[in-house]
Design a protein around this motif. Structure first.
Motif, short mmCIF file in Angstrom:
data_model
loop_
_atom_site.label_atom_id
_atom_site.label_comp_id
_atom_site.label_asym_id
_atom_site.label_seq_id
_atom_site.Cartn_x
_atom_site.Cartn_y
_atom_site.Cartn_z
N GLY A 1 59.57 7.13 35.35
CA GLY A 1 60.13 6.21 36.46
C GLY A 1 59.61 4.95 36.57
O GLY A 1 58.69 4.67 35.85
N TYR A 2 59.78 4.23 37.50
CA TYR A 2 59.43 2.79 37.70
C TYR A 2 58.64 2.66 39.08
O TYR A 2 58.49 1.52 39.36
N GLY A 3 57.97 3.71 39.53
CA GLY A 3 57.05 3.66 40.52
C GLY A 3 55.93 2.75 40.57
O GLY A 3 55.43 2.09 41.68
N ASN A 4 55.43 2.42 39.43
CA ASN A 4 54.58 1.55 39.35
C ASN A 4 54.93 0.13 39.50
O ASN A 4 53.76 -0.80 39.46
N PHE B 1 55.22 -0.98 42.37
CA PHE B 1 54.63 -0.99 43.72
C PHE B 1 52.91 -1.22 43.48
O PHE B 1 52.37 -1.63 44.25
N PHE B 2 52.62 -1.38 42.19
CA PHE B 2 51.15 -1.59 41.85
C PHE B 2 50.23 -0.37 42.24
O PHE B 2 49.87 0.39 41.20
N LEU B 3 50.35 -0.08 43.44
CA LEU B 3 49.71 1.01 43.82
C LEU B 3 50.63 2.33 43.98
O LEU B 3 51.55 2.25 44.66
N SER B 4 50.61 3.29 43.01
CA SER B 4 51.09 4.42 43.11
C SER B 4 50.49 5.73 42.42
O SER B 4 49.24 5.38 42.09
N THR B 5 51.02 6.90 42.31
CA THR B 5 50.41 8.08 41.93
C THR B 5 50.74 7.98 40.22
O THR B 5 50.19 8.92 39.68
N ALA C 1 67.24 2.02 44.63
CA ALA C 1 66.60 2.04 45.80
C ALA C 1 65.97 3.43 46.46
O ALA C 1 65.11 3.59 47.15
N PHE C 2 66.47 4.54 45.40
CA PHE C 2 65.95 5.90 45.88
C PHE C 2 64.82 6.17 45.20
O PHE C 2 64.44 6.51 43.96
N VAL C 3 63.50 5.93 46.01
CA VAL C 3 62.25 6.11 45.56
C VAL C 3 61.56 7.23 46.35
O VAL C 3 61.60 7.09 47.44
N GLN C 4 60.73 8.06 45.85
CA GLN C 4 60.04 9.03 46.45
C GLN C 4 58.79 8.62 46.86
O GLN C 4 57.91 8.14 46.20
N ALA D 1 52.21 8.04 49.63
CA ALA D 1 52.28 6.79 48.63
C ALA D 1 53.37 7.11 47.81
O ALA D 1 53.80 8.12 47.31
N ILE D 2 53.75 5.84 47.01
CA ILE D 2 54.87 5.74 46.10
C ILE D 2 54.53 6.82 44.80
O ILE D 2 53.42 7.05 44.36
N HIS D 3 55.56 7.88 44.39
CA HIS D 3 55.31 8.95 43.48
C HIS D 3 56.42 9.11 42.58
O HIS D 3 55.79 9.30 41.30
N TYR D 4 57.56 8.94 42.88
CA TYR D 4 58.55 9.26 41.92
C TYR D 4 59.75 8.37 42.09
O TYR D 4 60.11 8.05 43.36
N THR D 5 60.67 8.20 40.99
CA THR D 5 61.93 7.50 41.43
C THR D 5 63.00 8.40 40.98
O THR D 5 63.32 8.85 39.92
#
Lengths: 646, 262
Positions: free
Chosen positions: A229-232, A234-238, A262-265, A406-410
């Protein structure tokens, strides 16, 4: 407008996959050897696909940016993997797993795909046990289960807090076996920088060797993206530091539609942000919500005193604690799905009840320790407690954990049809890289299930339906003009990046962009904020391409150059996320538009207008992409308002 | 209680200064050297790798090349990171990887020496980055159970005693970081190989190929230039996952039984 054809087989839901397998085209063993497949990424989806296709006799090349395929970020998944085994005799079934996943995804995923996922889930567990994955067992020697969010049965198989690691090492073992046999050629420390299309079909990739800087062409009859995925963005993510969206972004730019960006977990239980030097966020497994209770102080003045360091959690008496998930959602309590738990935490913190820095809530194990004893808790979550203590210097057996979303998964990703093929013939996307199974919100322990379902049991069938039409195509030559052009474009891009020699480092720009993305396209979104994001990201692009500084040179190992390419793509991806979020004027799953909520603050869907997958088609630099809509038809289940209260 | 906590938080946030001596080496063929850097105002809550991030930002600001090091998940599970810090793999804390090490484990004013893994089978690629592909080759030699996708029995067909499953899991926790090799004076990979052999030795599914597996993996390990085990236990002491020497004992039993029955 092109009508998207998801190619869903006819017939009753439970027969679709069986029927597909019975009628699809196959490739005979002699022809398999003549067909080349490129797989990018070696996480659960990529490694399992590479191993399975190698076993079948195809000629596979696999690529990863890490120094070994064993390090892909699937390895960090902690809690578990779902399957409809019903070993507990607690009423589980394929249908129930299917239903929970559709409902958990807030009715924005395809019935046929999700049913197939639930259907193959059991075979995954069988496969992994046969590979020697040391799942947790009961004293009688049979497999143990635990509960996860969004379900009322215990269907999650686990290996302590390291399930992802054990499943990945299982797939890595299978992959290693094929590497030794010569059916899979492995390219480590290699990053895909472009996709090559010849006569409308995906025919290869361009990679950069991260040790030597060498740019190389690779050709194949089909290309599979399993790049996560592309969660990174956000810079800060898991996500791991290197996880990136560049491979899928290049595919998008070459014509693959991008679905539901837009569907980001946002995962509810992560260790909160604590300093501006911070490089990533660490997840605390959802399984902790089996035994931990989430709360904040009932009184604002108590929360203020805790934030000022004048009180601590133990000073707050039971009657002054607000177990807000149990209060708001009595039926599911602390085990509501992730999007619901995350928003509830944000709501309490925004209202001034947060602890720690103000952006944190308690996850408390006192009751569970009193009920079960410290030993049992240690057995279940020992490694997570240790991880928490190493990071925060606090002992969670004594004081409650502090957590924040925190941002985790897309859930969004490359659009694929039932066969996992993108809108570019011969290009497939599997695992987190595609959009297919989780709708607007993924349930816990379902990412591992989907990655392995795609890689072991779906793609090895569906890719043959495509490759059967390619048996007359001779090996693709990398001397074709299309390869030359793609390589030139990559070399030019790298030279351009190196020649900017500006004032700001990649991390500085990425951090600034990531903060904006989090503020404007994060947990709560609104029209003004999203419009502001779109303007602001255009400026950030100019800032990036005018002011970035990359030291060293392009030949040889250069991590700053690697990061720069990824961040350039993330900024563009952020624009598409904002555009999609702006278009979707409803709240569903992880996508929360503040204008669309019930008086109680619950997400409000607008099924009449938005019961579709947004699939975006690239139109060229600085041009607005075209939105295609794939309507989601629910034939078999009744669409309802998601309710975790009763 | 509350007051104490307040005080400890004030102490906790005091920032620290360090002198770093870091191994710099342009590439595999170049000669390496130690470079000294001064770093100010580091939070004790900063991780070791975040401290290196800060150093790298400062180097880039001065138009210098940043220090290369392997890292990825930054939560202690991928096994990518591995630095030799003050003479110890993964530094002074126990049971963690380099990315889980925090600066609160050092004292203000400390000099910290940072080197890559030093072992012949792990050649330096650049600065602190080494080539650990030898580990992949050992796994490819037999570190798996040979089952193809599909056609396997139901997962609950063969019960596995919980104790055995737990021991298998203890062994399987290995992250392949190479700290055991770096810690060993002989650069032996015994703990790494034993972890995989032992995992499968404890499970019924692993029995069919047990003999062949241990012989092939040990042979490959020797072939790749890893040294012999002399039972000093340095590997166990430095293993971030605290994998026990008892797995080496189990591998030795497997190895001897395979040799004598071959």
């Amino acid at each position: 407008m092109i009508r998207l054809n998801a190619k869903i087989p006819e017939g009753p839901l439970a027969d679709k996959w069986t029927r597909y397998k019975a009628t699809q085209k196959l490739v005979n063993p002699a022809n398999k050897r003549k067909l080349d497949i490129i797989i990018v990424g070696t996480g659960l989806a990529g490694a399992s696909a590479a191993a399975s296709l190698g076993e079948l006799g195809f000629n596979v090349s696999a690529f990863c940016y890490q120094d070994s395929p064993r390090r892909a970020h699937s390895i960090a998944a902690q809690g578990g993997i779902n399957a409809a085994k019903n070993y507990r005799n607690d009423g589980d079934s394929v249908y129930r797993l299917f239903y929970d996943t559709i409902k958990g995804g807030d009715y924005r995923s395809r019935e046929a795909n999700v049913y197939r996922l639930a259907e193959v889930s059991n075979a995954i567990i069988d496969q992994c046990v046969a590979q020697g994955v040391p799942f947790a067992r009961e004293y009688g020697g049979l497999l143990d289960n635990r509960s996860f969010g969004g379900a009322q049965v215990s269907r999650t198989f686990y290996a302590r807090g390291q399930t992802g690691q054990q499943l990945l090492l299982g797939a890595y073992g299978a992959l290693s076996r094929q590497i030794a046999k010569g059916t899979v050629k492995m390219f480590t420390r290699s990053e895909m920088l472009d996709l090559v299309i010849v006569d409308g079909k995906a025919r290869g990739i361009i990679t950069r060797n991260l040790v030597t800087g060498e740019i190389t062409r690779h050709a194949a009859h089909a290309v599979v993206l399993a790049t996560g995925g592309y969660g990174n963005a956000f810079f800060l993510s898991t996500n791991a530091m290197g996880s990136n969206g560049s491979a899928i972004w290049q595919a998008y730019k070459k014509g693959a539609f991008f679905a539901n960006p837009a569907f980001v977990q946002i995962h509810p239980t992560c260790i909160p942000v604590h300093g501006d030097y911070q490089s990533k966020l660490t997840l605390m497994s959802e399984s902790l919500r089996n035994d931990g209770r989430i709360w904040v102080p009932k009184k604002k003045e108590d929360a203020e005193a805790i934030r000022a360091g004048k009180l601590s959690s133990v000073d707050i008496p039971e009657e002054d604690r607000d177990y807000y998930l149990e209060r708001r959602y009595p039926a599911f309590g602390n085990l509501v799905p992730r999007d619901v738990a995350s928003r509830a935490a944000k709501e309490r913190c925004d209202a001034g009840y947060g602890v720690g820095t103000g952006l944190a809530v308690y996850l408390d194990f006192t009751d569970a320790i009193n009920r079960l004893g410290k030993n049992v808790i240690e057995e279940r979550y020992g490694n997570l407690f240790q991880m928490y203590e190493k990071i925060t210097d606090e002992n969670p057996y004594k004081t409650p954990m502090m957590i924040y979303p925190a941002i985790h998964y897309t859930m969004g990703g490359i659009w694929v049809d039932y066969e996992l093929m993108t809108t570019i013939p011969g290009l497939f996307a599997i695992g987190e890289a595609n959009f297919s199974d989780h709708g607007a919100n993924r349930l816990g322990a379902s990412a591992l299930m989907q990655g392995l379902a795609d890689g072991y049991f779906v793609l090895p069938y569906t890719i043959q339906n495509y490759l059967a039409g390619e048996i007359m195509t001779p090996r693709i030559s990398t001397s074709l003009q299309e390869f030359q052009d793609a390589e030139n474009a990559i070399s030019e891009r790298i030279s351009r990046l190196m020649s900017i020699k500006g004032k700001r480092t990649v991390d500085q720009i990425h951090r600034e962009f990531g903060m904006k993305l989090w503020d404007l396209v994060g947990m709560g979104r609104n029209k003004d904020g999203l419009q502001q994001a779109l303007t602001s990201f255009k400026d950030m692009k100019d800032e990036f391409w005018g002011n970035i500084r990359i030291p060293g040179d392009a030949a040889g190992m250069n991590p700053e150059l690697e990061k720069a390419g990824r961040v350039a793509d993330f900024i563009e991806l952020g624009e598409l996320m904002a555009l999609d979020a702006l278009n979707r004027e409803e709240s569903c799953g992880g996508h929360f538009r503040e204008e669309h909520q019930t008086p109680e603050g619950e997400a409000m869907r607008h099924d009449g207008k938005f019961m579709y997958v947004s699939a975006w088609e690239y139109q060229g630099k600085d041009k607005e992409p075209i939105l295609h809509k794939e309507n989601i038809d629910y034939e078999f289940i009744k669409v309802q308002v998601r309710n975790y209260k009763i | 209680m509350s007051l104490l906590r307040y005080r400890s938080e004030i102490i906790k946030f005091k920032e620290m200064n360090f002198t770093l001596k870091i191994w710099r080496q342009e590439n595999a063929r170049a000669k390496g050297r130690f470079e000294t850097y001064q770093l100010q105002d580091i939070s004790p809550d900063c991780s070791f790798l975040e401290m290196l991030d800060i150093l790298n930002q400062q180097l880039i600001d001065k138009f210098e090349k940043p220090v290369c090091f392997d890292h990825d998940c930054r939560e202690g599970i991928c096994g990518a990171c591995g630095l030799y810090i003050n003479g110890r793999p993964h530094g002074p804390d126990k049971g963690i990887t380099t990315c889980q090490l925090h600066m609160r484990k050092f004292k203000d004013g400390d000099t910290i020496v940072v080197e890559p893994w030093r072992a012949k089978p792990f050649p330096v690629i650049k600065d602190l980055v080494v080539d650990r592909s030898a580990f992949d080759k050992i796994i490819q030699a037999g570190g798996f159970i040979s089952v193809n996708t599909g056609g396997v029995p139901d997962a609950n067909t063969i019960p596995v005693p919980r104790k055995n499953a737990d021991i298998a899991m203890d062994a399987a926790a290995c992250i392949g970081c190479g700290a055991c090799v770096a810690a060993c004076k002989n650069a032996s990979a015994m703990l790494f190989v034993a972890a995989k052999v032992s995992q499968f030795a404890m499970l019924p599914q692993g029995q069919v190929e047990a003999k062949e597996r241990v012989l092939k993996m040990v042979q490959k390990m020797d072939e790749l230039g890893f040294g012999n085990c002399t039972n000093t236990g340095a590997c166990e002491a430095e293993c971030p996952k605290e994998i026990s020497l008892s797995h080496i004992a189990r591998m030795n039993r497997e190895y001897f039984s395979a040799t004598f029955n071959a």
